[in-house]
Enzyme design. Structure first.
Site, short mmCIF file in Angstrom:
data_model
loop_
_atom_site.label_atom_id
_atom_site.label_comp_id
_atom_site.label_asym_id
_atom_site.label_seq_id
_atom_site.Cartn_x
_atom_site.Cartn_y
_atom_site.Cartn_z
N CYS A 152 0.81 -1.24 0.00
CA CYS A 152 0.00 0.00 0.00
C CYS A 152 0.84 1.28 0.00
O CYS A 152 0.30 2.37 -0.14
CB CYS A 152 -0.96 0.00 1.18
N HIS B 96 -2.62 7.36 2.62
CA HIS B 96 -3.14 6.08 2.12
C HIS B 96 -4.41 5.77 2.90
O HIS B 96 -4.42 5.85 4.14
CB HIS B 96 -2.09 4.99 2.32
N ASN C 55 -10.23 0.49 1.03
CA ASN C 55 -8.77 0.54 0.89
C ASN C 55 -8.42 -0.06 -0.48
O ASN C 55 -8.62 -1.24 -0.70
CB ASN C 55 -8.14 -0.26 2.03
N1 COA Z 1 -17.78 -7.71 11.44
C1 COA Z 1 -18.09 -7.91 12.74
N2 COA Z 1 -17.18 -8.30 13.66
C2 COA Z 1 -15.92 -8.45 13.23
C3 COA Z 1 -15.53 -8.24 11.89
C4 COA Z 1 -16.53 -7.87 10.99
N3 COA Z 1 -16.27 -7.63 9.69
N4 COA Z 1 -14.20 -8.46 11.78
C5 COA Z 1 -13.77 -8.81 12.99
N5 COA Z 1 -14.79 -8.80 13.87
C6 COA Z 1 -14.80 -9.12 15.30
C7 COA Z 1 -13.59 -9.92 15.72
O1 COA Z 1 -13.79 -11.30 15.49
C8 COA Z 1 -13.50 -9.59 17.19
O2 COA Z 1 -14.41 -10.38 17.88
P1 COA Z 1 -14.02 -10.96 19.35
O3 COA Z 1 -13.76 -9.73 20.20
O4 COA Z 1 -15.22 -11.72 19.73
O5 COA Z 1 -12.79 -11.77 19.12
C9 COA Z 1 -13.98 -8.15 17.24
O6 COA Z 1 -14.71 -7.92 16.04
C10 COA Z 1 -12.87 -7.17 17.34
O7 COA Z 1 -11.89 -7.53 16.34
P2 COA Z 1 -10.61 -6.73 16.15
O8 COA Z 1 -9.74 -7.38 15.13
O9 COA Z 1 -10.03 -6.47 17.52
O10 COA Z 1 -11.23 -5.39 15.58
P3 COA Z 1 -10.55 -4.05 15.29
O11 COA Z 1 -11.25 -2.98 16.00
O12 COA Z 1 -9.05 -4.14 15.42
O13 COA Z 1 -10.87 -3.88 13.74
C11 COA Z 1 -9.75 -4.07 11.63
C12 COA Z 1 -10.40 -4.82 12.79
C13 COA Z 1 -9.22 -5.06 10.62
C14 COA Z 1 -10.84 -3.21 11.00
C15 COA Z 1 -8.63 -3.19 12.21
O14 COA Z 1 -7.75 -3.98 12.96
C16 COA Z 1 -7.87 -2.49 11.15
O15 COA Z 1 -8.38 -1.62 10.47
N6 COA Z 1 -6.59 -2.83 11.00
C17 COA Z 1 -5.74 -2.19 10.01
C18 COA Z 1 -6.20 -2.63 8.67
C19 COA Z 1 -5.53 -1.84 7.61
O16 COA Z 1 -5.62 -0.65 7.59
N7 COA Z 1 -4.86 -2.50 6.74
C20 COA Z 1 -4.24 -1.90 5.65
C21 COA Z 1 -2.89 -1.44 6.00
S1 COA Z 1 -2.14 -0.92 4.56
#
Ligand code: COA
Length: 342
Positions: free
Chosen positions: A120, A262, A292
């Protein structure tokens, strides 16, 4: 050597064309919730995304790249460049690179053409690469395209990643010019940390998996991301990179009219802005409409903001990206007079 001989100034890369292109098919959060255990409210509050565009079956990264590249050439008012760079994580094939076929389909056969891979962060790495080609005199004009079709590598049943990514392409044309003219890109900060390569991967399809042997599993063939850790790195690395570029240029945070990051996750973008003491209103975001889009995200955000006249000629921009590798990068420019094509 006569003492009064002056060497010619090193040419700077000046942005003179811009375009974005997304495939027509829109996938809303509600549509994803029909097949995934998720819902619109969760996706919007955790990521800021409302919908994304997805390529049709059979549509590959080069198809998107050609569409954006054609519009960028039109925006620059030119039909010839010396080099074509495609930056992508989803090349048409592992071999050859995607750029040569894109160049040929754009009527640019004969131009230098190669891919840049920095996940990215690809667009900022690509800008630095284009600037280097121009500074060295290898090219006078470069077409740089960021294009990704994440829908081809994300498991459609993986609710963590399927909600985040969208497909798209954004392109710019850079020409040789002067460092002090609007559009000149500069004060780059680029960095990487391969100790964290496991945070964002597609495990199979390359020489590592083939060297260790065995058929790839379903998971190994798809994109994997350790979201929480990526989130933390993204905020700290983007903020640090932005600070380095600003200090190289002697700019204060308040000199930045628009921060164009980004589009990883809206919460990440706001956290970086907060960390930099930059008002959130100066953060350019179109992630709600496209998700994204990987290497396409910065040029797509630029094209959208310029088309809506949110960014105007003479304003000062900070571009910052972060991605797998890990990689990160920033650069600065003053926005030139130009008409983007969307
Ligand atoms: N819908 C509902 N629940 C979801 C879900 C979805 N699409 N995806 C994950 N969950 C759940 C998880 O299973 C977890 O459940 P649990 O607490 O029972 O285990 C809970 O939501 C929290 O998950 P978590 O991974 O801690 O959520 P988060 O707040 O970190 O959000 C992302 C997840 C992926 C959105 C976040 O980590 C993120 O944006 N990361 C960076 C991603 C990114 O920008 N990548 C590109 C970089 S270039």
């Amino acid at each position: 050597m006569p003492s009064n001989t002056l060497s010619p100034p090193v040419p700077a890369a000046v942005l003179c064309g811009l375009a974005g292109w997304v495939p027509p098919r829109v996938v809303t959060n509600d549509e994803l919730a029909e097949r995934l255990d998720t819902d619109d409210a969760w996706i919007r509050t955790r990521t800021g995304i409302r919908r994304r565009h997805v390529a049709e079956p059979g549509q590959a990264t080069s198809d998107l790249a050609v569409a954006a590249g054609r519009l960028a050439l039109r925006s620059a008012g030119t039909d010839s460049v010396d080099a074509v760079i495609v930056t992508t994580t989803t090349p048409d094939r592992p071999c050859p690179a995607t750029a040569p076929v894109v160049a040929t389909r754009l009527g640019l056969a004969g131009a230098a053409a190669f891919d840049v891979g920095a996940v990215c962060t690809g667009f900022v790495y690509g800008l630095a690469t284009a600037a280097g080609l121009i500074a060295s005199g290898v090219a006078r004009r470069v077409l740089l395209i960021g294009a990704d079709t994440y829908s081809t590598i994300v498991d459609p049943l993986d609710r963590t990643n399927a909600i985040i990514f969208g497909d798209g392409a954004g392109a710019v044309v850079l020409r040789a010019g002067h460092a002090d003219e609007p559009g000149a890109v500069g004060h780059f900060d680029l960095g990487s940390d391969g100790a964290h390569e496991e945070l964002i991967t597609v495990a199979a399809g390359g020489s590592r998996q083939r060297a260790t042997g065995g058929e790839p599993t379903h998971a190994e063939r798809h994109f994997a991301m350790r979201g929480k850790e990526v989130y933390r790195h993204a905020v700290t690395r983007m903020a640090a990179s932005a600070r380095t570029a600003l200090s190289e240029a002697g700019w204060k945070t308040d000199d930045v009219d628009h921060f164009v990051p980004h589009q990883a996750n809206l919460r990440i973008l706001h956290s970086v802005a907060d960390d930099l003491d930059l008002p959130r209103e100066r953060c350019v975001a179109n992630i709600d409409a496209v998700g994204n889009t990987g290497a396409a995200s910065i040029p797509l955000a630029l094209a959208d903001a310029v088309a809506r006249q949110r960014i105007r000629a003479g304003e000062r921009l900070l571009l910052t990206a972060f991605g797998g590798g890990l990689t990160w990068g920033s650069c600065l420019l003053t926005w030139p007079e130009l008409a983007p094509h969307l």
